[in-house]
Design a protein around this motif. Structure first.
Motif, PDB file in Angstrom:
ATOM      1  N   ILE A   8     -37.218 -70.230  51.662  1.00 44.09           N
ATOM      2  CA  ILE A   8     -38.028 -71.044  50.745  1.00 44.09           C
ATOM      3  C   ILE A   8     -37.189 -71.473  49.539  1.00 44.09           C
ATOM      4  O   ILE A   8     -37.278 -72.619  49.080  1.00 44.09           O
ATOM      5  CB  ILE A   8     -39.297 -70.294  50.288  1.00 44.09           C
ATOM      6  CG1 ILE A   8     -40.075 -69.767  51.500  1.00 44.09           C
ATOM      7  CG2 ILE A   8     -40.192 -71.229  49.465  1.00 44.09           C
ATOM      8  CD1 ILE A   8     -41.261 -68.892  51.162  1.00 44.09           C
ATOM      9  N   ASP A  49     -27.917 -65.271  44.247  1.00 41.87           N
ATOM     10  CA  ASP A  49     -28.363 -64.710  45.525  1.00 41.87           C
ATOM     11  C   ASP A  49     -27.367 -63.664  45.996  1.00 41.87           C
ATOM     12  O   ASP A  49     -26.150 -63.856  45.892  1.00 41.87           O
ATOM     13  CB  ASP A  49     -28.484 -65.834  46.572  1.00 41.87           C
ATOM     14  CG  ASP A  49     -29.334 -65.418  47.756  1.00 41.87           C
ATOM     15  OD1 ASP A  49     -30.392 -66.028  47.971  1.00 41.87           O
ATOM     16  OD2 ASP A  49     -28.925 -64.478  48.491  1.00 41.87           O
ATOM     17  N   SER A 100     -30.587 -62.370  55.274  1.00 39.65           N
ATOM     18  CA  SER A 100     -31.405 -63.598  55.383  1.00 39.65           C
ATOM     19  C   SER A 100     -30.950 -64.711  54.436  1.00 39.65           C
ATOM     20  O   SER A 100     -31.526 -65.795  54.432  1.00 39.65           O
ATOM     21  CB  SER A 100     -32.885 -63.282  55.130  1.00 39.65           C
ATOM     22  OG  SER A 100     -33.085 -62.966  53.767  1.00 39.65           O
ATOM     23  N   SER A 157     -38.119 -59.635  52.515  1.00 44.66           N
ATOM     24  CA  SER A 157     -39.322 -60.415  52.820  1.00 44.66           C
ATOM     25  C   SER A 157     -39.939 -60.158  54.196  1.00 44.66           C
ATOM     26  O   SER A 157     -40.913 -60.822  54.554  1.00 44.66           O
ATOM     27  CB  SER A 157     -38.989 -61.911  52.697  1.00 44.66           C
ATOM     28  OG  SER A 157     -38.078 -62.286  53.721  1.00 44.66           O
ATOM     29  N   TYR A 200     -44.052 -53.801  52.239  1.00 44.39           N
ATOM     30  CA  TYR A 200     -43.651 -55.121  51.709  1.00 44.39           C
ATOM     31  C   TYR A 200     -44.673 -55.598  50.690  1.00 44.39           C
ATOM     32  O   TYR A 200     -44.345 -55.887  49.530  1.00 44.39           O
ATOM     33  CB  TYR A 200     -43.505 -56.143  52.854  1.00 44.39           C
ATOM     34  CG  TYR A 200     -43.501 -57.594  52.375  1.00 44.39           C
ATOM     35  CD1 TYR A 200     -42.442 -58.094  51.616  1.00 44.39           C
ATOM     36  CD2 TYR A 200     -44.567 -58.450  52.679  1.00 44.39           C
ATOM     37  CE1 TYR A 200     -42.448 -59.412  51.167  1.00 44.39           C
ATOM     38  CE2 TYR A 200     -44.570 -59.772  52.236  1.00 44.39           C
ATOM     39  CZ  TYR A 200     -43.512 -60.242  51.479  1.00 44.39           C
ATOM     40  OH  TYR A 200     -43.528 -61.550  51.027  1.00 44.39           O
ATOM     41  N   LYS A 215     -44.312 -56.077  46.630  1.00 43.48           N
ATOM     42  CA  LYS A 215     -44.499 -57.405  46.013  1.00 43.48           C
ATOM     43  C   LYS A 215     -45.567 -57.321  44.909  1.00 43.48           C
ATOM     44  O   LYS A 215     -45.447 -57.950  43.860  1.00 43.48           O
ATOM     45  CB  LYS A 215     -44.909 -58.446  47.060  1.00 43.48           C
ATOM     46  CG  LYS A 215     -43.813 -58.868  48.021  1.00 43.48           C
ATOM     47  CD  LYS A 215     -42.641 -59.592  47.369  1.00 43.48           C
ATOM     48  CE  LYS A 215     -42.998 -60.961  46.826  1.00 43.48           C
ATOM     49  NZ  LYS A 215     -41.807 -61.639  46.274  1.00 43.48           N
ATOM     50  N   ASN A 241     -45.290 -69.235  55.241  1.00 44.82           N
ATOM     51  CA  ASN A 241     -44.539 -70.501  55.222  1.00 44.82           C
ATOM     52  C   ASN A 241     -43.846 -70.747  56.559  1.00 44.82           C
ATOM     53  O   ASN A 241     -43.451 -69.802  57.242  1.00 44.82           O
ATOM     54  CB  ASN A 241     -43.437 -70.433  54.167  1.00 44.82           C
ATOM     55  CG  ASN A 241     -43.923 -70.686  52.763  1.00 44.82           C
ATOM     56  OD1 ASN A 241     -43.304 -71.424  52.006  1.00 44.82           O
ATOM     57  ND2 ASN A 241     -45.047 -70.090  52.374  1.00 44.82           N
TER      58      ASN A 241
HETATM   59  N1  LIG Z   1     -41.791 -66.638  54.050  1.00 42.69           N
HETATM   60  C1  LIG Z   1     -43.073 -66.599  53.754  1.00 42.69           C
HETATM   61  O1  LIG Z   1     -43.924 -66.905  54.600  1.00 42.69           O
HETATM   62  C2  LIG Z   1     -43.533 -66.213  52.363  1.00 42.69           C
HETATM   63  C3  LIG Z   1     -44.889 -66.351  52.023  1.00 42.69           C
HETATM   64  C4  LIG Z   1     -45.305 -66.029  50.718  1.00 42.69           C
HETATM   65  C5  LIG Z   1     -44.383 -65.564  49.807  1.00 42.69           C
HETATM   66  N2  LIG Z   1     -43.085 -65.419  50.164  1.00 42.69           N
HETATM   67  C6  LIG Z   1     -42.128 -64.952  49.147  1.00 42.69           C
HETATM   68  O2  LIG Z   1     -41.226 -66.028  48.930  1.00 42.69           O
HETATM   69  C7  LIG Z   1     -39.932 -65.521  48.597  1.00 42.69           C
HETATM   70  C8  LIG Z   1     -38.889 -66.104  49.521  1.00 42.69           C
HETATM   71  O3  LIG Z   1     -39.204 -65.778  50.867  1.00 42.69           O
HETATM   72  P1  LIG Z   1     -38.292 -66.281  52.073  1.00 42.69           P
HETATM   73  O4  LIG Z   1     -39.146 -66.338  53.269  1.00 42.69           O
HETATM   74  O5  LIG Z   1     -37.530 -67.462  51.652  1.00 42.69           O
HETATM   75  O6  LIG Z   1     -37.318 -65.045  52.222  1.00 42.69           O
HETATM   76  P2  LIG Z   1     -35.827 -64.977  52.756  1.00 42.69           P
HETATM   77  O7  LIG Z   1     -35.665 -63.588  53.268  1.00 42.69           O
HETATM   78  O8  LIG Z   1     -35.518 -66.115  53.666  1.00 42.69           O
HETATM   79  O9  LIG Z   1     -34.938 -65.187  51.449  1.00 42.69           O
HETATM   80  C9  LIG Z   1     -34.785 -64.187  50.485  1.00 42.69           C
HETATM   81  C10 LIG Z   1     -33.497 -64.489  49.732  1.00 42.69           C
HETATM   82  O10 LIG Z   1     -33.376 -63.511  48.698  1.00 42.69           O
HETATM   83  C11 LIG Z   1     -32.031 -63.018  48.696  1.00 42.69           C
HETATM   84  N3  LIG Z   1     -32.050 -61.644  48.176  1.00 42.69           N
HETATM   85  C12 LIG Z   1     -32.607 -60.551  48.755  1.00 42.69           C
HETATM   86  N4  LIG Z   1     -32.421 -59.480  47.964  1.00 42.69           N
HETATM   87  C13 LIG Z   1     -31.756 -59.919  46.871  1.00 42.69           C
HETATM   88  C14 LIG Z   1     -31.282 -59.272  45.697  1.00 42.69           C
HETATM   89  N5  LIG Z   1     -31.458 -57.967  45.500  1.00 42.69           N
HETATM   90  N6  LIG Z   1     -30.653 -60.016  44.759  1.00 42.69           N
HETATM   91  C15 LIG Z   1     -30.451 -61.350  44.951  1.00 42.69           C
HETATM   92  N7  LIG Z   1     -30.864 -62.005  46.049  1.00 42.69           N
HETATM   93  C16 LIG Z   1     -31.508 -61.291  46.990  1.00 42.69           C
HETATM   94  C17 LIG Z   1     -31.579 -63.096  50.142  1.00 42.69           C
HETATM   95  O11 LIG Z   1     -30.176 -63.095  50.266  1.00 42.69           O
HETATM   96  C18 LIG Z   1     -32.232 -64.397  50.577  1.00 42.69           C
HETATM   97  O12 LIG Z   1     -31.392 -65.490  50.312  1.00 42.69           O
HETATM   98  C19 LIG Z   1     -40.052 -64.008  48.672  1.00 42.69           C
HETATM   99  O13 LIG Z   1     -40.275 -63.532  47.380  1.00 42.69           O
HETATM  100  C20 LIG Z   1     -41.274 -63.761  49.541  1.00 42.69           C
HETATM  101  O14 LIG Z   1     -41.899 -62.546  49.202  1.00 42.69           O
HETATM  102  C21 LIG Z   1     -42.627 -65.725  51.425  1.00 42.69           C
END
Ligand SMILES: NC(=O)c1ccc[n+]([C@@H]2O[C@H](COP(=O)([O-])OP(=O)(O)OC[C@H]3O[C@@H](n4cnc5c(N)ncnc54)[C@H](O)[C@@H]3O)[C@@H](O)[C@H]2O)c1
Length: 335
Positions: free
Chosen positions: A13, A34, A39, A84, A149, A153, A179
């Motif tokens: 996202i 990042d 991921s 995530s 998880y 959150k 998403n």
């Molecule tokens: N994917 C979904 O359906 C969804 C829905 C609602 C909310 N969210 C929230 O949206 C956000 C993004 O989700 P996503 O699906 O893109 O996840 P993702 O796993 O694709 O991306 C997470 C990113 O965070 C980085 N990361 C992880 N730990 C880290 C740290 N300690 N320091 C710095 N960077 C770090 C990872 O390298 C990655 O690039 C998250 O907070 C998730 O909880 C996701």
């Protein structure tokens, strides 16, 4: 000129959000922080790497020194960084507690030292509500997360809220539904199904596939976050839902249909422990700010399938390294 810090911007996202900002706004600077966990991929940001108004910092949101460096002179922080994946959180919760709670705390502590900060958007999730059998959650519904998880959150977003109340930090919290769209790591259900079907493999469905999810196209989510930065009210929570509810088995049929395939390619596997049954969001609050979903599931799924078909060079190396349990059913074969 507006300067943004997008944490977790190399993930699914976050990278779509960076693209959304550059597609829709002028006179901005975007810095991504990042850690590049399994991921996060630098390749997700390749279109911006050469821009003078883009900067990438590799680092952990739990590291106060790096966070301080990343936050210098920014006006807006959007925190997407998180562990995530629900299955991983059940398998081994520790990284979730660290990043999704302590990491958020580290960002908040640094943010309150920045008088120039105008917004701190904490990206939370609809999973903090727990599940709902009938009706939809509003922002004031009870919060009953049911897996590590969603519990971590919730810890992160409540800490963010406490920094609004206690220190006056300009915090806004968003709770989005599931998403889907380009650049989603292929352990998640839609890209897992799509990439399996590109290779002629079966799609693993948990249990009987009765669980219901509400699907939000990632660009609609990005537009909502952008709107919250511009028009949201500090201290408030906003639901962001796709309002496209579907059971997992219906989703499997829908995707199979796009490949001209039938149910012989479905494999039922062991269900996730404590699997939330249904999520559903009332989105009237953000709609009052002027937001609308522009992608229904049919349109969004077609675009997503096309993207994965046209971007094999992106997902094949990732999928090769991916935990093979996702391929065969994370919790094993059906008992
Ligand atoms: N994917 C979904 O359906 C969804 C829905 C609602 C909310 N969210 C929230 O949206 C956000 C993004 O989700 P996503 O699906 O893109 O996840 P993702 O796993 O694709 O991306 C997470 C990113 O965070 C980085 N990361 C992880 N730990 C880290 C740290 N300690 N320091 C710095 N960077 C770090 C990872 O390298 C990655 O690039 C998250 O907070 C998730 O909880 C996701």
């Amino acid at each position: 000129m507006r300067k943004y810090l997008v944490t977790g911007g190399a993930g699914f996202i976050g990278s779509n959000f960076v693209k959304y900002l550059f597609d829709t706004r002028k006179d901005i600077k975007v810095r991504v922080l990042d850690k590049l966990t399994y991921s996060g991929h630098r390749a997700n940001l390749k279109d911006f790497e050469k821009r003078p108004d883009f900067e990438f910092i590799k680092g952990d949101i739990c590291d106060a020194q790096i966070v301080q460096k990343a936050m210098r002179d920014v006006e807006v922080v959007v925190n997407f960084a998180a562990e995530s994946a629900v299955d991983r959180s059940i398998d081994d919760p520790q990284a979730f507690i660290k990043t999704d709670i302590f990491g958020v705390y580290t960002l908040l502590e640094e943010a309150r030292k920045h008088p120039g900060l105008k917004r701190f958007i904490q990206i939370s999730t609809d999973e903090v509500y727990g599940h709902i059998l009938k009706g939809s959650f509003t922002e004031t519904s009870e919060l009953r997360p049911r897996n590590p998880y969603s519990a971590s959150k919730l810890g992160g977003e409540r800490l963010a809220y406490s920094f609004f109340v206690t220190y006056g930090l300009p915090v806004i919290i968003s709770r989005a539904s599931n998403n889907y769209g380009p650049r989603c790591y292929p352990e998640k259900v839609i890209p897992l199904f799509v990439t399996n079907l590109i290779d002629g493999l079966k799609v693993p469905v948990y249990g009987k596939g009765r669980q219901i999810r509400d699907w939000l196209f990632v660009r609609d989510h990005c537009a909502a976050v952008d709107l919250l930065i511009e028009k949201g009210v500090n201290g408030e929570v906003y639901n962001i839902g796709g309002q496209q509810e579907l059971s997992n088995i219906e989703l499997a049929y829908r995707i199979l249909g796009l490949f001209g395939k039938d149910e012989s390619l479905i494999k039922f596997v062991q269900d996730r422990p404590g699997h939330d049954f249904r999520y559903s969001l009332d989105c009237s609050k953000i709609k009052k700010l002027g937001w609308r979903q522009h992608h229904n599931l049919n349109k969004g799924l077609k675009e997503t399938v096309e993207w994965y078909k046209n971007n094999e060079a992106w997902w094949r190396p990732i999928k090769k390294k991916m935990d093979q349990r996702y391929q065969h059913g994370f919790w094993g074969e059906k008992k």
